[in-house]
Design an enzyme around this catalytic site. Structure first.
Site, PDB file in Angstrom:
ATOM      1  N   PHE A 117     -14.406  10.561 -23.180  1.00 11.19           N
ATOM      2  CA  PHE A 117     -14.524  11.704 -22.267  1.00 11.19           C
ATOM      3  C   PHE A 117     -13.716  11.389 -21.012  1.00 11.19           C
ATOM      4  O   PHE A 117     -13.433  10.225 -20.720  1.00 11.19           O
ATOM      5  CB  PHE A 117     -16.001  11.928 -21.912  1.00 11.19           C
ATOM      6  CG  PHE A 117     -16.604  13.157 -22.558  1.00 11.19           C
ATOM      7  CD1 PHE A 117     -16.277  13.528 -23.843  1.00 11.19           C
ATOM      8  CD2 PHE A 117     -17.518  13.942 -21.859  1.00 11.19           C
ATOM      9  CE1 PHE A 117     -16.828  14.653 -24.436  1.00 11.19           C
ATOM     10  CE2 PHE A 117     -18.084  15.066 -22.439  1.00 11.19           C
ATOM     11  CZ  PHE A 117     -17.739  15.430 -23.723  1.00 11.19           C
ATOM     12  N   GLN A 231     -18.427  21.525  -8.973  1.00  5.46           N
ATOM     13  CA  GLN A 231     -17.442  21.160  -9.995  1.00  5.46           C
ATOM     14  C   GLN A 231     -16.997  22.391 -10.780  1.00  5.46           C
ATOM     15  O   GLN A 231     -17.818  23.221 -11.172  1.00  5.46           O
ATOM     16  CB  GLN A 231     -18.055  20.160 -10.974  1.00  5.46           C
ATOM     17  CG  GLN A 231     -17.063  19.721 -12.040  1.00  5.46           C
ATOM     18  CD  GLN A 231     -17.594  18.563 -12.863  1.00  5.46           C
ATOM     19  OE1 GLN A 231     -18.387  18.757 -13.767  1.00  5.46           O
ATOM     20  NE2 GLN A 231     -17.178  17.362 -12.536  1.00  5.46           N
ATOM     21  N   HIS A 233     -15.212  23.487 -14.203  1.00  4.59           N
ATOM     22  CA  HIS A 233     -14.842  22.948 -15.508  1.00  4.59           C
ATOM     23  C   HIS A 233     -13.467  23.495 -15.864  1.00  4.59           C
ATOM     24  O   HIS A 233     -13.226  24.692 -15.726  1.00  4.59           O
ATOM     25  CB  HIS A 233     -15.868  23.352 -16.578  1.00  4.59           C
ATOM     26  CG  HIS A 233     -15.789  22.510 -17.810  1.00  4.59           C
ATOM     27  ND1 HIS A 233     -14.727  22.570 -18.677  1.00  4.59           N
ATOM     28  CD2 HIS A 233     -16.637  21.578 -18.310  1.00  4.59           C
ATOM     29  CE1 HIS A 233     -14.925  21.699 -19.664  1.00  4.59           C
ATOM     30  NE2 HIS A 233     -16.080  21.085 -19.463  1.00  4.59           N
ATOM     31  N   LEU A 243     -18.222  28.377 -21.369  1.00  5.09           N
ATOM     32  CA  LEU A 243     -17.718  26.998 -21.484  1.00  5.09           C
ATOM     33  C   LEU A 243     -17.168  26.670 -22.868  1.00  5.09           C
ATOM     34  O   LEU A 243     -17.802  26.931 -23.881  1.00  5.09           O
ATOM     35  CB  LEU A 243     -18.870  26.033 -21.177  1.00  5.09           C
ATOM     36  CG  LEU A 243     -18.613  24.541 -21.441  1.00  5.09           C
ATOM     37  CD1 LEU A 243     -17.590  23.999 -20.455  1.00  5.09           C
ATOM     38  CD2 LEU A 243     -19.901  23.740 -21.336  1.00  5.09           C
ATOM     39  N   GLU A 246     -15.729  19.837 -23.064  1.00  4.01           N
ATOM     40  CA  GLU A 246     -14.742  18.783 -22.827  1.00  4.01           C
ATOM     41  C   GLU A 246     -14.405  18.060 -24.137  1.00  4.01           C
ATOM     42  O   GLU A 246     -13.372  17.417 -24.260  1.00  4.01           O
ATOM     43  CB  GLU A 246     -15.291  17.776 -21.811  1.00  4.01           C
ATOM     44  CG  GLU A 246     -14.317  16.695 -21.454  1.00  4.01           C
ATOM     45  CD  GLU A 246     -14.549  16.113 -20.066  1.00  4.01           C
ATOM     46  OE1 GLU A 246     -14.147  14.968 -19.876  1.00  4.01           O
ATOM     47  OE2 GLU A 246     -15.099  16.802 -19.200  1.00  4.01           O
ATOM     48  N   ARG A 277     -12.382  15.985 -14.333  1.00  4.11           N
ATOM     49  CA  ARG A 277     -12.432  17.449 -14.311  1.00  4.11           C
ATOM     50  C   ARG A 277     -11.811  18.075 -13.072  1.00  4.11           C
ATOM     51  O   ARG A 277     -11.140  19.096 -13.153  1.00  4.11           O
ATOM     52  CB  ARG A 277     -13.888  17.903 -14.432  1.00  4.11           C
ATOM     53  CG  ARG A 277     -14.419  17.679 -15.822  1.00  4.11           C
ATOM     54  CD  ARG A 277     -15.874  18.019 -15.928  1.00  4.11           C
ATOM     55  NE  ARG A 277     -16.289  17.840 -17.311  1.00  4.11           N
ATOM     56  CZ  ARG A 277     -17.516  18.014 -17.742  1.00  4.11           C
ATOM     57  NH1 ARG A 277     -18.458  18.350 -16.886  1.00  4.11           N
ATOM     58  NH2 ARG A 277     -17.814  17.850 -19.006  1.00  4.11           N
ATOM     59  N   HIS A 345     -18.867  25.097 -12.852  1.00  2.00           N
ATOM     60  CA  HIS A 345     -19.605  24.486 -13.963  1.00  2.00           C
ATOM     61  C   HIS A 345     -20.858  23.743 -13.526  1.00  2.00           C
ATOM     62  O   HIS A 345     -21.865  23.738 -14.217  1.00  2.00           O
ATOM     63  CB  HIS A 345     -18.661  23.516 -14.684  1.00  2.00           C
ATOM     64  CG  HIS A 345     -19.262  22.845 -15.875  1.00  2.00           C
ATOM     65  ND1 HIS A 345     -19.793  23.565 -16.931  1.00  2.00           N
ATOM     66  CD2 HIS A 345     -19.415  21.537 -16.195  1.00  2.00           C
ATOM     67  CE1 HIS A 345     -20.240  22.711 -17.849  1.00  2.00           C
ATOM     68  NE2 HIS A 345     -20.045  21.482 -17.420  1.00  2.00           N
ATOM     69  N   ARG A 382     -18.617  14.814 -10.728  1.00  2.00           N
ATOM     70  CA  ARG A 382     -19.354  14.239 -11.855  1.00  2.00           C
ATOM     71  C   ARG A 382     -18.431  14.029 -13.048  1.00  2.00           C
ATOM     72  O   ARG A 382     -17.605  14.882 -13.352  1.00  2.00           O
ATOM     73  CB  ARG A 382     -20.493  15.187 -12.263  1.00  2.00           C
ATOM     74  CG  ARG A 382     -21.170  14.784 -13.551  1.00  2.00           C
ATOM     75  CD  ARG A 382     -22.303  15.714 -13.909  1.00  2.00           C
ATOM     76  NE  ARG A 382     -21.888  17.043 -14.330  1.00  2.00           N
ATOM     77  CZ  ARG A 382     -21.380  17.339 -15.525  1.00  2.00           C
ATOM     78  NH1 ARG A 382     -21.156  16.386 -16.420  1.00  2.00           N
ATOM     79  NH2 ARG A 382     -21.059  18.583 -15.829  1.00  2.00           N
TER      80      ARG A 382
END
Length: 569
Positions: A117, A231, A233, A243, A246, A277, A345, A382
């Protein structure tokens, strides 16, 4: 009057794991209050996975590396003692979830599978295809039922009742009957999720993510910590903000502009699409701003291309992602690239948690966990896979903390709780009869436009001041509005009215924190202050609300091992 030892507000991963932990003491009466059916909670939307340094795919991975990656990802704003506590204990949480029956995907050795990730130095994201949050939610719900946790579904918390810095209880509405209930409790865990709906339709958040618990804590004097860090996304579907995980980029998806180039080469040549991100979101928005995107205005986008992965791999690893693209964009990503654009997000900020090991807040009896809270392990940004980890991890410790608090405390004043319930009853009766005033939906639309356009991915002083002026005006307009629904049972218009009030308070705090922070750090990107300024801003924002007065202070970041350095990928 209803009385409980522990009331958990919110039935997502944090709330259910909190209830499960608290209910392990059979002498305590534990209730979970949720405005929707528990397994519909937003944790179910978490697709990609949950981080823990298991070392199943890369035996060089370690909890220390996870600690380091998280601190670096946070742009050095995370409290390092909290991060170390979190990363060093996460592997045991995965084992617990495994034991509870979470059907993790497996590797060829039968161990929990892990994938790469963004922002991680090893593939440490454990997953269950692309339905990780969904299966965790169901497993925790089953365990709670086994432990006789009482669920109050379709109940909505209206406010907390606090006297001289100590919890008395809360007031909630049973939406089915329209009855307003005073509820006494020795301790409460707030686990109501994030508040991305301040951006309304440019968010991956569900419709019910309106920051109710965060606003209720704010109202009783608990400060909001770091609300300016929002944040975005990188891969929300272009037309709805829904969404796309990821995991799309984790599995090797490409981001393509209208010239057909993989533009991440310009911004993160080493990590490419697997940059963190905040960096990937800004890169996409830059491509659009500089004319290399498709379409224009709010409808502009770039493409995510997964065709090279082949149908078999997409169906095995990303079946839900394919379904979402088909349903919401009419695109089959086996054969066609899908239009995407960043979408709000996650809120890194939230309820000020003072002790990571108990998730307690400055008010005795109130604990908080999950996205509604700020521990702070995410700091200014994050990492993907750290949120599901955060909710189950701190949900557990909030539940343990609330259990110990409940054993030590007695019930507070019943009269105080009853008085608060009477106030809400009066408000409900008034709003049902009121026929004129400002239109709530217009207020909501103006709030979202002000926030997305002026306190969004790129920020500058005059834009944010303008947004704050708009929000202040909307807070005034909100005092004289109407809901247009006289019904008592299932009065969703009244719930919507309370939710919009909560969002406006939080939007004001986001704008205030963002204006005051004259630097760029993590997700907070100031065009007029493009560099990070550790000398002045290596500290947490705290915003207090006292009636209609808002006050801003700062709190030092707790640094233990890793000194701030430039963040490069």
């Amino acid at each position: 009057m209803l009385t409980y030892d522990v009331i958990v507000v919110g039935a997502g991963g944090a709330g259910m794991n909190a209830a499960l932990s608290a209910s392990k003491d059979n002498n305590l009466k534990v209730a979970v209050l949720s405005k929707i059916y528990p397994t519909r909670s937003h944790t179910g939307a978490a697709q990609g996975g949950i981080n823990a340094a298991m070392g199943n795919r890369d035996d060089t991975d370690s909890t220390e590396k996870h600690f380091r990656d998280t601190v670096k990802g946070s742009d050095f704003l995370a409290d390092q003692d909290a991060v170390e506590f979190f990363t060093s204990n996460m592997p045991s949480i995965i084992n617990e979830l495994d034991y509870y029956g979470v059907p993790f995907s497996r590797d060829h050795n039968g161990k929990v599978a892990q994938r790469p990730f963004g922002g991680a130095s090893s593939p440490r994201t454990c997953y269950s295809a692309d339905k990780t949050g969904h299966v965790i939610l169901h497993a925790l719900y089953e365990q709670c039922l086994k432990n006789n946790v009482e669920f109050l579904d379709e109940w909505y918390m209206l406010s907390l009742v606090v006297e001289e810095g100590k919890l008395n209880g809360l007031v909630a509405m049973d939406m089915r009957s329209g009855e307003i209930h005073p509820m006494q409790a020795k301790s409460v865990v707030i686990a109501t999720g994030g508040f991305g709906r301040v951006y309304w339709n440019r968010t991956t958040n569900a419709l019910n993510m309106t920051g109710d618990g965060t606003a209720a804590c704010f109202d009783v004097g608990i400060p909001l910590k770091d609300p300016e860090f929002v944040q975005y996304h990188p891969t929300g579907l272009a037309s709805t903000g829904v969404l796309l995980s990821e995991a799309c980029r984790g599995e090797g998806g490409y981001l393509i502009n209208k010239d057909g180039e993989r533009f991440m080469q310009r911004y993160a040549p080493e990590k490419m699409e697997l940059g963190p991100r905040d960096l990937v979101s800004r890169s996409i928005e830059t491509e659009i701003r500089e004319g290399r995107g498709f379409g224009e205005g709010m409808g502009a986008y770039v493409l995510m291309d997964l065709r090279h992965l082949g149908k078999e791999r997409i169906m095995e690893r990303l079946p839900q992602v394919r379904e979402l693209a088909l349903e919401f964009e009419g695109v089959d990503l086996v054969t066609t690239p899908v239009p995407i654009r960043p979408s709000c997000h996650y809120t890194m900020g939230g309820i000020h948690v003072v002790d990571p090991q108990t998730c307690s807040t400055p008010v005795e009896g109130i604990h908080a966990a999950g996205e509604c809270s700020c521990v702070s392990i995410h700091g200014a940004n994050r990492l993907g896979g750290n949120s599901v980890a955060d909710v189950v991890f701190f949900g557990k410790y909030a539940g343990l903390g609330a259990k110990e608090t409940a054993k030590k405390r007695t019930l507070g004043s019943a009269k105080k709780v009853q008085d608060e319930a009477d106030k809400w009853q009066k408000k409900f009766d008034q709003m049902r009869q009121k026929k004129t005033g400002h239109n709530l939906f217009e207020i909501r639309t103006k709030m979202a436009a002000a926030m997305w356009n002026n306190v969004g991915i790129f920020r500058k002083e005059e834009d944010m001041v303008q947004a704050l002026d708009t929000i202040n005006q909307l807070l005034e307009d909100y005092k004289d509005t109407y809901i247009g629904d006289p019904s008592i049972r299932y009065n969703s218009a009244f719930i919507n009215y309370v939710e919009i009030g909560n969002l406006l308070k939080l939007a004001k705090a986001i704008a205030m924190g963002a204006i005051a922070r004259k630097e760029s750090r993590g997700s907070h990107s100031r065009v007029d202050y493009p560099t990070r300024n550790d000398a002045e801003f290596l500290q947490h924002t705290l915003i207090y609300k006292n009636g209609e007065e808002y006050k801003l202070e700062y709190l030092p970041v707790r640094i233990t091992k890793y000194q701030p350095e430039e963040r490069k990928y």
